[in-house]
Write an enzyme that holds these catalytic residues in place. Structure first.
Site, mmCIF file in Angstrom:
data_model
loop_
_atom_site.group_PDB
_atom_site.id
_atom_site.type_symbol
_atom_site.label_atom_id
_atom_site.label_comp_id
_atom_site.label_asym_id
_atom_site.label_seq_id
_atom_site.Cartn_x
_atom_site.Cartn_y
_atom_site.Cartn_z
ATOM 1 N N ASP A 181 0.903 -1.151 0.000
ATOM 2 C CA ASP A 181 0.000 0.000 0.000
ATOM 3 C C ASP A 181 0.935 1.192 0.000
ATOM 4 O O ASP A 181 1.536 1.520 1.022
ATOM 5 C CB ASP A 181 -0.865 -0.007 1.262
ATOM 6 C CG ASP A 181 -1.895 1.109 1.206
ATOM 7 O OD1 ASP A 181 -1.526 2.238 0.851
ATOM 8 O OD2 ASP A 181 -3.065 0.846 1.517
ATOM 9 N N HIS A 182 1.080 1.841 -1.138
ATOM 10 C CA HIS A 182 2.189 2.797 -1.240
ATOM 11 C C HIS A 182 2.027 3.977 -0.283
ATOM 12 O O HIS A 182 2.995 4.646 0.029
ATOM 13 C CB HIS A 182 2.430 3.218 -2.691
ATOM 14 C CG HIS A 182 1.513 4.280 -3.213
ATOM 15 N ND1 HIS A 182 0.278 4.004 -3.708
ATOM 16 C CD2 HIS A 182 1.668 5.622 -3.314
ATOM 17 C CE1 HIS A 182 -0.295 5.136 -4.098
ATOM 18 N NE2 HIS A 182 0.525 6.139 -3.869
ATOM 19 N N HIS A 244 -5.531 3.010 1.009
ATOM 20 C CA HIS A 244 -4.686 4.117 1.448
ATOM 21 C C HIS A 244 -5.281 4.887 2.627
ATOM 22 O O HIS A 244 -4.625 5.115 3.644
ATOM 23 C CB HIS A 244 -4.440 5.105 0.320
ATOM 24 C CG HIS A 244 -3.946 4.479 -0.956
ATOM 25 N ND1 HIS A 244 -3.099 3.404 -0.958
ATOM 26 C CD2 HIS A 244 -4.165 4.780 -2.262
ATOM 27 C CE1 HIS A 244 -2.817 3.093 -2.227
ATOM 28 N NE2 HIS A 244 -3.463 3.903 -3.019
HETATM 29 C C1 BG6 Z 1 -3.275 4.888 -6.560
HETATM 30 C C2 BG6 Z 1 -4.604 5.002 -7.231
HETATM 31 O O1 BG6 Z 1 -3.241 3.803 -5.686
HETATM 32 O O2 BG6 Z 1 -3.010 6.074 -5.824
HETATM 33 C C3 BG6 Z 1 -4.652 6.217 -8.143
HETATM 34 O O3 BG6 Z 1 -4.875 3.844 -7.977
HETATM 35 C C4 BG6 Z 1 -4.255 7.448 -7.395
HETATM 36 O O4 BG6 Z 1 -5.932 6.379 -8.722
HETATM 37 C C5 BG6 Z 1 -2.960 7.234 -6.631
HETATM 38 O O5 BG6 Z 1 -4.103 8.483 -8.353
HETATM 39 C C6 BG6 Z 1 -2.658 8.408 -5.728
HETATM 40 O O6 BG6 Z 1 -1.385 8.251 -5.200
HETATM 41 P P1 BG6 Z 1 -0.523 9.499 -4.741
HETATM 42 O O7 BG6 Z 1 0.706 8.906 -4.164
HETATM 43 O O8 BG6 Z 1 -0.295 10.329 -5.967
HETATM 44 O O9 BG6 Z 1 -1.374 10.220 -3.743
#
Ligand code: BG6
Length: 506
Positions: A181-182, A244
């Site tokens: 989960d980044h 997230h």
């Molecule tokens: C991803 C989603 O997991 O997270 C995308 O699939 C989204 O739709 C993105 O744009 C947002 O990530 P960050 O790091 O740019 O907030």
């Protein structure tokens, strides 16, 4: 910093966008910082018939464009450690080719049989690849550990997530599975724990006695771009909230862990998820708002509505915006509302959590000027990463006029401004065998369990509206009605942490 032990990294889905934009550039950033193992190899795997040289030149482009490191002089050295193997993920026989390649690398370069398999593939392959790896013994740890990293989405709802989990567990142990989960890899998300548990002043206030409500926003100004096909089957709830934003809630709401080890932290977030009060299907319309962006002109630029985007069903009801209110039924949070919203084509890209403290019991000054004495702590995840506390201060001069002022810290003020990317951090942790920042199976299930009634109600109850909202706005106005207190609205953040006026330049 600790260096990982010698190992091989195998990336399935190597011809895809994520590999080129994030994974290989992040590995390069680690290489530049001398954080990759002494001996390692990276094998890109996908069905295309690419060959080592073609693959390397694609990765070179990706690194030049997306690596954070300004030092690009080491690219050619780094590329020597990368190779490519064509494998049809659906054919078990094809995996023997991978095994042969691994064996060759093991013996030629004296790298042990310690391997990470990163699944950056369409989700339909999340079961089959681990199964095919296991069929030829590539899950066997007798001569060295084996780990699999699985990208989101982990399942499509509770049932499919359970099926996927069960299928993985047939051949892999929980400690071999890294569900990525980044958001957990973001420095500022981890800083929630440090803010809470390294400062004596916050924790005594961090509960229902002093907090009025908690608000989390994750806004994006972009639309679905080229991902219409994927997004139309997903929507904001699955794409952002299930993973997230609930993970962020977990860190904000959890009890102090007994230590900073992976199990202690993940036990506490799981307890939070178990305590979130379920929203029954019949109440979904009261607690959740969904919206979809419609075509509009923003600052003179014409923007397509969601239903006109490439790959999207012209009659789609998929939400590009979702806002919800919920409660966490435990001693710390009993009765305190949590509000979450996320959406595409909102005015700016910003993710933040706002802790709204209760006002003073009796306010002596002119109320309007300072939110009636209620302070806010803003934890800014991105951009302008930092933290800000709003407090009331006397306006110099006669009388007791009060204004709200900001005490703020910006990461950009640090002498070393470099924030490692989320993927860089998570790749390094997986190489080190530290699963703290990866979602555990039970937490993923609990998150789905909480959202399943919403998904079901949206699918079956046609009377629940999908509100249209013009691009460049903060989503459907009815989302304001979720906030309980009269006159209280969502915060309207700007890209700069300290500017939060409604009419700021976005
Ligand atoms: C991803 C989603 O997991 O997270 C995308 O699939 C989204 O739709 C993105 O744009 C947002 O990530 P960050 O790091 O740019 O907030």
């Amino acid at each position: 910093m600790r260096k990982p032990e010698n190992q091989i990294i195998v990336i399935f889905g190597a011809s895809g966008d994520l590999t080129k934009r994030k994974l290989v550039p992040s590995l390069y950033d680690l290489f530049v910082q001398n954080l990759l193992p002494e001996k390692y190899a990276i094998i890109g795997v996908s069905r295309s018939d690419l060959g080592d040289e073609n693959f390397r030149s694609q990765m070179k482009e990706g690194i030049q464009k997306y690596a954070q490191s300004e030092n690009k002089s080491l690219i050619d050295d780094f590329l020597k450690t990368i190779c490519y193997q064509s494998v049809d993920a659906k054919s078990a026989e094809s995996f023997f080719l991978l095994k042969a390649r691994l064996n060759k690398i093991n013996s030629e370069f004296d790298i042990p049989e310690k391997v990470i398999f990163y699944l950056s593939t369409p989700p339909s392959l999340y079961s089959i690849i681990p199964e095919n790896l296991a069929k030829i013994g590539l899950n066997d740890e007798s001569n060295g550990w084996k780990r699999i990293i699985i990208e989101k989405p982990f399942g499509y709802n509770h049932e499919t997530a359970q099926e996927l989990n069960a299928s993985l567990k047939q051949n892999w142990n929980e400690n071999q599975i890294y569900r990525i989960d980044h958001y957990l890899g973001k420095e500022t998300v981890q800083n929630v724990l440090v803010t809470r548990f390294s400062n004596g002043i916050f924790e005594p206030l961090w509960n229902r006695n002093y907090i009025h409500h908690i608000e989390i926003t994750s806004a994006e100004s972009i639309g679905v771009e080229k991902r219409g096909g994927y997004y139309d089957g997903s929507g904001a709830l699955r794409d952002m909230i299930q993973n997230h934003l609930l993970q962020l809630v977990g860190l904000i709401a959890m009890e102090p862990p007994s230590s900073m080890d992976s199990e202690s932290i993940r036990n506490e977030t799981e307890k939070v998820f178990q305590s979130i009060r379920k929203i029954s299907e019949k109440d979904v319309h009261k607690f959740v708002i969904r919206g979809q962006y419609i075509n509009s002109t923003v600052k003179g630029e014409k923007m397509l509505g969601y239903r006109e985007e490439e790959g999207v069903n012209p009659e789609s009801k998929t939400e590009t915006y979702a806002a919800l209110k919920f409660y966490i039924d435990n001693w710390r949070w009993g009765g305190i509302p949590f509000y979450i919203r996320t959406g595409k084509r909102l005015p700016t890209r910003v993710t933040e959590a706002v802790i709204h403290f209760k006002s003073t019991p009796h306010f002596l000054f002119q109320k309007e000027a300072v939110n009636g004495g209620s302070n806010q702590l803003i934890i800014r995840i991105q951009p302008d990463e930092g933290i800000l506390l709003k407090i009331g201060m006397k306006i110099p001069g006669s009388g007791f006029n009060v204004q709200t002022v900001n005490m703020d810290f910006h990461y950009s003020d640090l002498p070393h401004k470099f924030l490692p990317s989320a993927y860089e951090r998570l790749l390094l942790d997986s190489m080190l065998g530290d699963s703290t920042l990866f979602a555990r199976g039970d937490a993923v299930m609990s998150a789905w369990e909480f959202l399943d009634p919403v998904i079901k109600a949206w699918e079956s109850d046609k009377s629940i509206p999908v509100y249209g909202y013009p691009c460049g706005t903060w989503g459907p106005e009815v989302a304001d009605d979720l906030i309980e207190e009269d006159g209280t609205t969502w915060r309207y953040p700007c890209k700069n942490l300290a500017d939060d006026e409604i009419y700021c330049e976005l």
